[in-house]
Design a protein around this motif. Structure first.
Motif, PDB file in Angstrom:
ATOM      1  N   GLU A  74      20.308  48.145 -46.230  1.00 18.28           N
ATOM      2  CA  GLU A  74      21.563  47.422 -46.361  1.00 18.28           C
ATOM      3  C   GLU A  74      21.996  46.792 -45.047  1.00 18.28           C
ATOM      4  OE1 GLU A  74      24.620  49.750 -48.104  1.00 18.28           O
ATOM      5  OE2 GLU A  74      23.761  49.591 -50.122  1.00 18.28           O
ATOM      6  N   GLN A  75      21.328  47.154 -43.954  1.00 17.12           N
ATOM      7  CA  GLN A  75      21.679  46.617 -42.645  1.00 17.12           C
ATOM      8  C   GLN A  75      20.448  45.963 -42.031  1.00 17.12           C
ATOM      9  OE1 GLN A  75      23.051  50.237 -40.798  1.00 17.12           O
ATOM     10  NE2 GLN A  75      25.149  49.958 -41.525  1.00 17.12           N
ATOM     11  N   SER A  77      19.220  42.282 -39.366  1.00 18.83           N
ATOM     12  CA  SER A  77      19.459  40.975 -38.752  1.00 18.83           C
ATOM     13  C   SER A  77      18.100  40.411 -38.394  1.00 18.83           C
ATOM     14  CB  SER A  77      20.338  41.097 -37.502  1.00 18.83           C
ATOM     15  OG  SER A  77      19.739  41.946 -36.538  1.00 18.83           O
ATOM     16  N   ASP A 136      25.395  43.789 -43.485  1.00 19.24           N
ATOM     17  CA  ASP A 136      25.872  45.153 -43.259  1.00 19.24           C
ATOM     18  C   ASP A 136      26.575  45.617 -44.528  1.00 19.24           C
ATOM     19  OD1 ASP A 136      26.723  47.569 -42.343  1.00 19.24           O
ATOM     20  OD2 ASP A 136      28.158  46.802 -40.873  1.00 19.24           O
ATOM     21  N   GLY A 137      25.798  46.086 -45.486  1.00 21.71           N
ATOM     22  CA  GLY A 137      26.355  46.560 -46.732  1.00 21.71           C
ATOM     23  C   GLY A 137      26.720  45.433 -47.680  1.00 21.71           C
ATOM     24  N   LYS A 140      29.501  42.485 -46.202  1.00 26.47           N
ATOM     25  CA  LYS A 140      29.358  41.702 -44.978  1.00 26.47           C
ATOM     26  C   LYS A 140      27.966  41.093 -44.899  1.00 26.47           C
ATOM     27  CE  LYS A 140      32.640  44.397 -42.204  1.00 26.47           C
ATOM     28  NZ  LYS A 140      32.845  45.179 -40.964  1.00 26.47           N
ATOM     29  N   GLN A 141      27.903  39.768 -44.998  1.00 27.68           N
ATOM     30  CA  GLN A 141      26.650  39.036 -44.802  1.00 27.68           C
ATOM     31  C   GLN A 141      26.941  37.736 -44.061  1.00 27.68           C
ATOM     32  OE1 GLN A 141      27.319  39.388 -48.498  1.00 27.68           O
ATOM     33  NE2 GLN A 141      26.722  41.525 -48.346  1.00 27.68           N
ATOM     34  N   TYR A 274      16.374  46.388 -38.182  1.00 26.67           N
ATOM     35  CA  TYR A 274      17.135  47.136 -39.175  1.00 26.67           C
ATOM     36  C   TYR A 274      18.330  47.855 -38.558  1.00 26.67           C
ATOM     37  CZ  TYR A 274      13.158  46.308 -42.263  1.00 26.67           C
ATOM     38  OH  TYR A 274      12.187  45.706 -43.030  1.00 26.67           O
ATOM     39  N   LYS A 276      22.173  48.270 -37.198  1.00 26.46           N
ATOM     40  CA  LYS A 276      23.462  47.811 -37.712  1.00 26.46           C
ATOM     41  C   LYS A 276      23.977  46.656 -36.867  1.00 26.46           C
ATOM     42  CE  LYS A 276      28.222  49.502 -38.382  1.00 26.46           C
ATOM     43  NZ  LYS A 276      28.375  49.325 -39.829  1.00 26.46           N
TER      44      LYS A 276
END
Length: 412
Positions: A74-75, A77, A136-137, A140-141, A274, A276
């Motif tokens: 879920e996290q 970048s 992030d979950g 939040k994208q 991966y 956060k």
């Protein structure tokens, strides 16, 4: 390369398991592109693979699909490169002449905003682009499209969805739909995860699924999942997905056409983490002096979920059918399915009738066709083809011209 694993194709007995696996896969990572426009095909350029294939434990196709479904990432970048090669001719300024727009950094046509993702993200349908993505979950994208001297960002933070075009200093704001935490606008498949989800929807008894080797993608060890239509007539050659061996996250997506040549859709991370992301990644305040356009919820098109619109569907595929025009029917099933509807007797004018740049554009795309149905024009890309008859009936799918003509003849 020989199949990597015990299965060289799916069997009828495995079909139900595969379908269950791909239903679970629909939940396996929060979407990064939370607002967008319905796009026939948008893809990502391949990540630069490291030399040498990793030595990984053997795994079957079913086990790999289950690994994707069980992924709990879920996290993340990272950086993605995007290329799409549909084989379309050079628009030569046609887009601006039709829309009145002034290019990617302009204010767009009419009362629209250049920061509205409905128009902005259509740029991903052609050419090569670089994206930065973060998540992030569920709430939040962020997706940022890097252009020559400007940047377009799409940010979902809680109930707010923001689009910002730095080139024009314009802002688009929408409120996420309470039912699913996303805007009512449709999502753009803009990561390997999104594209893989669509491909898995096409897995049925018309599909062969195998594991064929391994790869290094964006510094990660991965398995290669290969999805192929079994029946002839589809324009899709195969879909190859590189799946992170540890996390189950799709890292690279490649769709090659049955006609051969370069990939139509090629998807991959060039860098991924991966860890956060910082909370500030998802913060946004309209810059001073920016023009802010609010989405009118009453006018925003409803999203539809499910369906196999990108890669095929069946006549009972409710999501596909609801997503199309009124009176849409689906002929056949699987990868060779064809959507058909009636425009009410209005055919497409020939290039000479249309005149100007638009007429030349129509001529460059279309091939004349005839049969029991009468006469019409087949408009072609390297993936999606459409037959529009002179009496206004439309047949469209990821199938060959011959398949479209046959469908039209049989409908008479």
């Amino acid at each position: 390369m020989a199949p990597y694993g015990s299965d060289d194709s799916t069997t009828a007995d495995e079909t139900d398991d595969l379908r269950a696996g791909r239903r679970r896969a629909a939940r396996y990572v929060v979407p990064v592109a939370v607002v967008g426009v319905a796009a026939a095909t948008i893809g990502l350029v391949p990540a630069l693979a490291d030399s040498g294939d990793p030595d990984l434990p053997k795994i079957s196709a079913q086990q790999l699909i289950e690994k994707i479904a069980a992924s709990d990432v879920e996290q993340l970048s990272g950086t993605v490169k995007i290329t799409t090669d549909l084989g379309l001719p050079d628009f030569g300024g046609l887009e601006n002449s039709l829309t009145g727009g002034g290019g990617g950094s302009g204010s767009g046509s009419g009362d629209g905003s250049s920061a509205d993702p409905t128009s902005k993200l259509t740029a991903l349908a052609t050419g090569t682009h670089t994206l930065r993505v973060a998540a992030d979950g569920e709430d939040k994208q962020k997706l940022s499209l890097l252009e020559n001297a400007a940047e377009y960002s799409l940010i979902h933070n809680g109930k707010d969805v923001w689009g910002y075009d730095s080139g024009s200093n314009e802002v688009f704001h929408a409120t996420a739909d309470d039912s699913d935490g996303k805007s009512k606008r449709e999502e753009v498949p803009a990561t390997p995860k999104d594209l893989t989800e669509d491909a898995l929807k096409a897995v049925d008894d018309t599909t062969s699924v195998t594991v064929e080797g391994t790869a290094h993608v964006a510094g990660r060890d991965a398995y290669r999942l290969v999805i192929k239509p079994k029946d002839s007539g589809s324009t899709v050659g195969q879909v190859t997905v590189a799946v992170d061996a540890k996390t189950g996250l799709p890292l690279k997506f490649t769709l090659t056409p049955a006609s051969g040549g370069a990939a139509v859709v090629d998807a991959g991370f060039t860098q991924i983490s991966y860890a956060k992301p910082a909370a500030s990644t998802f913060d946004f305040t309209p810059p001073k002096g920016a023009k802010v356009t609010e989405e009118d919820a009453a006018e925003a098109p409803e999203r539809h979920s499910g369906g196999s619109g990108h890669f095929g569907g069946s006549a009972d595929d409710e999501g596909f059918a609801k997503g199309g025009p009124d009176g849409l029917n689906v002929i056949g099933e699987g990868w060779t399915s064809i959507a058909t509807f009636d425009t009410g007797g209005q055919g497409i004018p020939s290039g000479s009738e249309a005149g100007g740049a638009f007429g030349g554009f129509l001529d460059s795309l279309g091939d004349k066709a005839s049969g029991k149905f009468g006469e019409g024009t087949v408009f072609k890309t390297r993936l999606i083809n459409a037959l529009i008859t002179d009496d206004g009936k439309v047949y469209v799918g990821a199938v060959t011209k011959d398949a479209l003509v046959k469908a039209a003849n049989e409908a008479k």
